[in-house]
Design an enzyme around this catalytic site. Structure first.
Site, PDB file in Angstrom:
ATOM      1  N   THR A 193     109.163  -1.817  84.118  1.00  0.00           N
ATOM      2  CA  THR A 193     108.739  -1.860  82.724  1.00  0.00           C
ATOM      3  C   THR A 193     107.378  -1.226  82.582  1.00  0.00           C
ATOM      4  OG1 THR A 193     109.973  -3.858  82.236  1.00  0.00           O
ATOM      5  CG2 THR A 193     108.102  -3.420  80.833  1.00  0.00           C
ATOM      6  N   GLY A 223     116.050  -8.195  77.407  1.00  0.00           N
ATOM      7  CA  GLY A 223     114.917  -8.930  77.973  1.00  0.00           C
ATOM      8  C   GLY A 223     113.824  -9.162  76.961  1.00  0.00           C
ATOM      9  N   GLY A 245     108.069  -8.474  84.257  1.00  0.00           N
ATOM     10  CA  GLY A 245     108.682  -9.499  85.112  1.00  0.00           C
ATOM     11  C   GLY A 245     109.964 -10.029  84.501  1.00  0.00           C
TER      12      GLY A 245
HETATM   13  C1  SD4 Z   1     113.017  -7.451  81.486  1.00  0.00           C
HETATM   14  N1  SD4 Z   1     110.642  -7.730  81.547  1.00  0.00           N
HETATM   15  O1  SD4 Z   1     113.947  -6.740  81.148  1.00  0.00           O
HETATM   16  C2  SD4 Z   1     111.699  -6.791  81.818  1.00  0.00           C
HETATM   17  C3  SD4 Z   1     111.745  -6.304  83.217  1.00  0.00           C
HETATM   18  C4  SD4 Z   1     110.446  -5.889  83.791  1.00  0.00           C
HETATM   19  O2  SD4 Z   1     109.286  -4.696  85.295  1.00  0.00           O
HETATM   20  O3  SD4 Z   1     109.388  -6.228  83.367  1.00  0.00           O
HETATM   21  N2  SD4 Z   1     110.417  -5.093  84.813  1.00  0.00           N
HETATM   22  O4  SD4 Z   1     113.135  -8.665  81.615  1.00  0.00           O
END
Ligand code: SD4
Length: 333
Positions: A193, A223, A245
């Site tokens: 992300t 997400g 995350g």
């Molecule tokens: C999610 N927060 O789809 C995102 C994934 C993420 O680094 O942060 N990846 O839940």
């Protein structure tokens, strides 16, 4: 509590509340998640040093990484359980205008579609087929439904066990080069992300997030990243925050809205991020030990800070005085 006691308590806690983050007063400035934020910041910086708006700067930064086919953000990202890449993105400006797209397929720049949702519709969030339809109606091109070579390899590996298992700090790819998608022999799940926050020369603040989300998620899973108040929140009078995350844990606490509210109550960006992480840990400490969530925040003065549940979350900063990667403090590690 009577008034006298309240005032005494206030005097005692005031130094804590005014805790200073490592940053210092500065604008323009851009901060972004992970070490892959360095070239993203550089792109945003071109806009900011040209007296550009923070909104244009964050969009430019997000578009840059969406273009990197060898990166897990954008169409080069890892697919869902069914082998389909679905993208989430959002954007928010200094006037609380915001737009987002969720689970959009085959569109290269979801952050720009999000901006168009914000500017051209009365809505905030478009999802799935409707988001794609809106993009196509507004001049975006339908890209081929193919996986990048790395994503295809990882997906094939993953199919052997088909086990949904988010990997902590998968985004920190220093060892693999700034954009190399992580590749794991066992095909364990990966995600990535990019969240970025900027203050322009006039002092206005904006933010953007773009992601392919958690790899090997259920088809249709959304997400935190495109949810205003979860993956991104901007209050131009106070500050802004973004997250990375496991998105479900961030949504559960309205994470970035919470961070901004902590800043409103006097906490530094770093302390505000720490308290939001604490909220997740309080729900289920044992579960929290198995996952990563990191928050990154900036306040109106240009002070910035971050905090994560696990060791390993880093962020990138660019201002007139700084251009560096900063490790976040953490709870477990
Ligand atoms: C999610 N927060 O789809 C995102 C994934 C993420 O680094 O942060 N990846 O839940």
């Amino acid at each position: 509590m009577n008034r006298r006691k309240f005032l005494q308590w206030g005097a005692l806690t005031a130094p804590l509340l005014s805790f200073k983050s490592p940053g210092f007063f500065q604008k323009p400035i851009v901060v972004s998640t992970w070490d892959s934020g360095m070239p993203v910041n550089a792109e945003a910086w071109k806009v900011l040093t040209n007296n550009g708006k923070s909104l244009d700067a964050v969009e430019a930064g997000a578009r840059f990484i969406e273009n990197e086919i060898n990166c897990c953000v954008g169409l080069g990202g890892y697919p869902d359980r069914d082998g389909i890449v679905t993208l989430d993105a959002c954007i928010m400006d200094e006037n609380a205008n915001c737009g987002a797209v969720a689970a959009i397929e085959r569109i290269k720049h979801p952050v720009s579609v999000a901006r168009m949702v914000m500017e051209k519709t009365p809505h905030v969030l478009l999802a799935g087929a409707g988001a794609q339809q809106f993009a196509l109606e507004n001049g975006f091109t339908l890209e081929p439904q193919t996986l990048s070579k790395e994503a295809e390899n990882a997906y094939e590996q993953w199919l052997k066990k088909s086990e949904y298992k988010p990997v902590i700090n998968i985004e920190n790819k220093k060892e693999n080069g700034p954009f190399a998608p992580p590749f794991f022999e066992d095909g364990s799940a990966n995600h990535d992300t990019m969240g970025l926050l900027a203050i322009d020369a006039t002092g206005n603040m904006s933010g953007a997030v773009t992601t392919s989300g958690m790899a090997f998620k259920l088809h249709g899973r959304v997400g935190d990243s495109p949810i205003i108040g979860a993956g991104l929140f901007v209050d131009n009078t106070i500050g802004a925050a973004t997250s990375s995350g496991v998105g479900e844990e961030v949504i559960r606490i309205c994470g970035t809205h919470l961070v901004v509210e902590y800043m409103r109550n006097g906490y530094s960006p770093e302390m505000a991020c720490k308290k939001a992480c604490e909220r997740i840990i309080q729900h289920d400490r044992e579960k929290a030990k198995q996952i990563q969530v990191g928050f990154l925040a900036i306040n109106k003065k240009g002070e910035y800070g971050a905090y994560s549940i696990q060791k390993g979350f880093v962020f990138s900063v660019k201002s007139n005085k700084e251009n560096r990667i900063v490790p976040a403090k953490y709870f477990f590690g």
